[in-house]
Design an enzyme around this catalytic site. Structure first.
Site, PDB file in Angstrom:
ATOM      1  N   ASP A  36       1.056  -1.249  -0.184  1.00 40.77           N
ATOM      2  CA  ASP A  36       0.193   0.072   0.078  1.00 40.77           C
ATOM      3  C   ASP A  36       0.649   1.415   0.017  1.00 40.77           C
ATOM      4  OD1 ASP A  36      -2.650  -1.370   0.551  1.00 40.77           O
ATOM      5  OD2 ASP A  36      -2.047  -1.552   1.730  1.00 40.77           O
ATOM      6  N   LYS A  56      -2.823   3.871  -3.846  1.00 42.18           N
ATOM      7  CA  LYS A  56      -3.626   4.900  -4.895  1.00 42.18           C
ATOM      8  C   LYS A  56      -1.924   5.968  -5.194  1.00 42.18           C
ATOM      9  CE  LYS A  56      -7.417   7.879  -3.637  1.00 42.18           C
ATOM     10  NZ  LYS A  56      -7.960   8.175  -2.399  1.00 42.18           N
ATOM     11  N   MET A 170      -8.430   6.307  11.446  1.00 41.58           N
ATOM     12  CA  MET A 170      -9.383   6.570  10.092  1.00 41.58           C
ATOM     13  C   MET A 170     -10.310   7.650  11.053  1.00 41.58           C
ATOM     14  SD  MET A 170      -9.852   2.892   7.805  1.00 41.58           S
ATOM     15  CE  MET A 170     -10.359   2.308   9.899  1.00 41.58           C
TER      16      MET A 170
HETATM   17  N1  SAH Z   1      -3.781  -1.931   9.874  1.00 47.11           N
HETATM   18  C1  SAH Z   1      -3.021  -0.988  10.606  1.00 47.11           C
HETATM   19  C2  SAH Z   1      -4.832  -0.453  10.337  1.00 47.11           C
HETATM   20  C3  SAH Z   1      -4.834   0.317   8.837  1.00 47.11           C
HETATM   21  S1  SAH Z   1      -6.009   1.190   9.384  1.00 47.11           S
HETATM   22  C4  SAH Z   1      -2.997  -1.325  11.893  1.00 47.11           C
HETATM   23  O1  SAH Z   1      -3.077  -1.505  12.375  1.00 47.11           O
HETATM   24  O2  SAH Z   1      -2.173  -0.171  12.038  1.00 47.11           O
HETATM   25  C5  SAH Z   1      -5.688   2.259   8.487  1.00 47.11           C
HETATM   26  C6  SAH Z   1      -5.422   4.197   9.712  1.00 47.11           C
HETATM   27  O3  SAH Z   1      -4.347   3.325  10.843  1.00 47.11           O
HETATM   28  C7  SAH Z   1      -4.951   5.475   9.290  1.00 47.11           C
HETATM   29  O4  SAH Z   1      -6.271   6.092   8.942  1.00 47.11           O
HETATM   30  C8  SAH Z   1      -4.417   5.728  10.898  1.00 47.11           C
HETATM   31  O5  SAH Z   1      -5.816   6.312  11.715  1.00 47.11           O
HETATM   32  C9  SAH Z   1      -3.744   4.373  11.437  1.00 47.11           C
HETATM   33  N2  SAH Z   1      -2.246   4.145  10.766  1.00 47.11           N
HETATM   34  C10 SAH Z   1      -1.403   3.780   9.954  1.00 47.11           C
HETATM   35  N3  SAH Z   1      -0.004   4.518  10.446  1.00 47.11           N
HETATM   36  C11 SAH Z   1      -0.475   5.074  11.142  1.00 47.11           C
HETATM   37  C12 SAH Z   1       0.496   5.923  11.582  1.00 47.11           C
HETATM   38  N4  SAH Z   1       2.491   6.154  11.268  1.00 47.11           N
HETATM   39  N5  SAH Z   1       0.301   6.809  12.824  1.00 47.11           N
HETATM   40  C13 SAH Z   1      -1.101   7.289  12.763  1.00 47.11           C
HETATM   41  N6  SAH Z   1      -1.740   6.798  12.929  1.00 47.11           N
HETATM   42  C14 SAH Z   1      -1.408   5.542  11.914  1.00 47.11           C
END
Ligand code: SAH
Length: 500
Positions: A36, A56, A170
């Site tokens: 991604d 994207k 999110m």
């Molecule tokens: N599977 C991922 C989450 C996917 S949903 C996990 O376990 O982290 C995507 C969301 O994760 C984003 O909208 C944000 O809210 C959060 N996110 C992912 N990476 C992040 C980061 N480095 N810092 C803060 N939020 C993050």
């Protein structure tokens, strides 16, 4: 043809080093990797796989989930080893479950390698433990649902009544809406709240406030996805635990080592080489001069590396008494199996005390801008001093320095490891028309100088120095910085009412 297989790998929150060992192994075996857009490119460096960006992409549209599932299956059916690399943990709001089911339905061998989830790691890296024995004993993770138009599937009234910490993923685009719902459902508006943006990346940001004002603050600070909302008393712990950002101004060749060390001391290092080292041509009579000197002194690891690249110098040194100004220089010599003596105090003065009365002649192999007063002191003590400049310190012209100057107000600490780093940082800021801004940032942040000459240069430049370590090493600077935290006392006020 043999069927391939699929492995769903969690990439962690950003930092490539937060990928698990198993995840790394699976990446190295992969024929195809589907990833991604939220990934650090370094994670994919040096791999022998076909790389497919399913997020994207400029110009091209994001693949739909069904298309990703289909692609995974197709590649595996071609006999490929397929890795699906997903941010954080693959099974937390990543639709990893759907991909896994798609593989199972087609009878494709399938494995999951969990990852460090941003839901816990992003707050943690920003100084917010999601639970704390006295503050929060439960953690709720929900989605703030970024897809516009879709109704939230969550019962916010029920969520508002839960004890403990609430983490919303999110949620950037619906921050207003979600915090309002929580307040309307009875969550106290004064509940501490924070946003962690890009947790685990060098440009990580923490914006703190209360449930009532966090949306407003986030808007003001232009917070963008990916970011996490944390609600609960644990947010106050960040006052004590949030890592500070430190500018590392050393030459490019020393950045990696310094950055690694700064991380170990709990800082977020920002690389910004303020100087570069330029080799000087060696004098024709170099060998005679080495022969003539009783001992040869190095005043930096850089000097050692440059000198020992020359095989003739290397050989000539074998028969000499060698002096190293500090432990880092000594270590550089040891890497070439050269023993050296080190003065008690890692400074020009320390070296002077060590040599006085013991050696009649000394040759410095060092930078062209080496401390003149060291030579003067030794000469006054009756020692014959020779000095061969191996390199000179010049402007770095490094884009990372310019970026740092543009964002100087975000820094907590400036670490000056030489007077030239101080001079060049200021002169570059002047060229960029940002000298005043930089000076404001310097005044507001903690300034540390590796030793007296550096501190004096800063003083001359009108920059107040807060810390000079007792031992003049980069590591001692980090240590002194960490200690000052303790000295200022940790009282996050977190537990005041709950601890009684
Ligand atoms: N599977 C991922 C989450 C996917 S949903 C996990 O376990 O982290 C995507 C969301 O994760 C984003 O909208 C944000 O809210 C959060 N996110 C992912 N990476 C992040 C980061 N480095 N810092 C803060 N939020 C993050």
């Amino acid at each position: 043809m043999a069927i391939g297989r699929v492995c769903l790998v969690g990439a962690g929150p950003g930092d490539p080093e937060l990928l698990t060992v198993k995840g790394r192994e699976r990446l190295m075996e992969a024929d195809v990797i589907l990833f991604d857009r939220l990934l650090d490119g370094r994670m994919l460096e040096g791999l022998n796989a076909e790389l497919i960006d399913v997020g994207k992409n400029a110009g091209r549209h994001k693949l739909r989930q069904e298309e990703i599932n289909q692609l995974l299956v197709e590649k595996a059916e071609e006999g490929k080893i397929v890795v699906r690399l997903k941010g954080g943990d693959p099974y937390l709001f990543g639709r990893g479950g759907e991909e896994a089911v798609a593989c199972r339905e087609r009878g494709i061998p399938f494995e999951v390698v969990p990852g460090v989830t941003s839901a816990i790691a992003a707050p943690g890296l920003a100084g917010i433990p999601v639970t704390h024995r006295r503050v929060a004993s439960a953690l709720t993770i929900v989605t703030g649902h970024e897809e516009p138009g879709k109704e939230s599937p969550l019962d916010w009234n029920a969520i508002a009544r839960l004890e403990g910490t609430l983490v919303v993923l999110m949620g950037v685009s619906r921050l207003d809406e979600n915090t309002d719902k929580l307040i309307q459902a009875g969550k106290p508006p004064q509940t501490p709240a924070a946003i962690v943006e890009r947790g685990g990346w060098p440009d990580q940001r923490l914006v703190s406030g209360t449930l009532k004002d966090i949306a407003e603050r986030a808007k003001r600070e232009k917070v963008q996805s990916p970011a996490i909302l944390v609600v609960g008393d644990v947010v106050r712990l960040a006052e004590a635990l949030a890592p500070e950002k430190i500018a590392i101004l050393r030459p490019a060749g020393q950045q990696e080592e310094s950055v690694a060390l700064a991380e170990r001391y709990g800082f977020i290092p920002l690389s910004a080489p303020a100087i570069a080292l330029k080799r000087r041509p060696l004098p024709a009579d170099l060998m005679e001069r080495i022969d003539a000197a009783e001992c040869v002194a190095f005043t930096s690891a850089n000097g050692v590396y440059i000198a020992l690249e020359d095989k003739a110098i290397s050989r000539a040194l074998a028969a000499k008494r060698i002096v190293a100004i500090g432990p880092r220089t000594k270590k550089a010599l040891e890497e070439h199996d050269i023993e050296s003596e080190t003065p008690e105090s890692y400074s020009s003065e320390g070296l002077e005390r060590m040599l006085k009365g013991r050696h009649k002649s000394i040759l410095f192999l060092r930078s062209a801008q080496g401390s003149k007063y060291l030579s003067r002191g030794l000469r006054e003590a009756g020692i014959v001093v020779d000095d061969i400049p191996l390199y000179e310190v010049v402007d770095s012209s490094d884009p990372r320095l310019d970026r740092l100057i543009e964002e100087a107000e975000k820094l907590d600490i400036f670490a000056f490891t030489s007077s030239s780093t101080a001079r060049n940082l200021l002169s570059r800021a002047r060229e960029m028309g940002r000298e005043e801004k930089l000076r404001d940032a310097l005044a507001r942040s903690t300034v540390t100088a590796i030793g007296k000459p550096t501190a004096e240069e800063l003083f001359r430049l009108g920059v107040a120095v807060d810390i000079i370590p007792e031992r003049f090493t980069f590591e001692a600077m980090l240590e002194a910085l960490a200690r000052r935290k303790r000295a200022s006392g940790i009282d996050p006020g977190v537990t005041k009412d709950k601890m009684e």
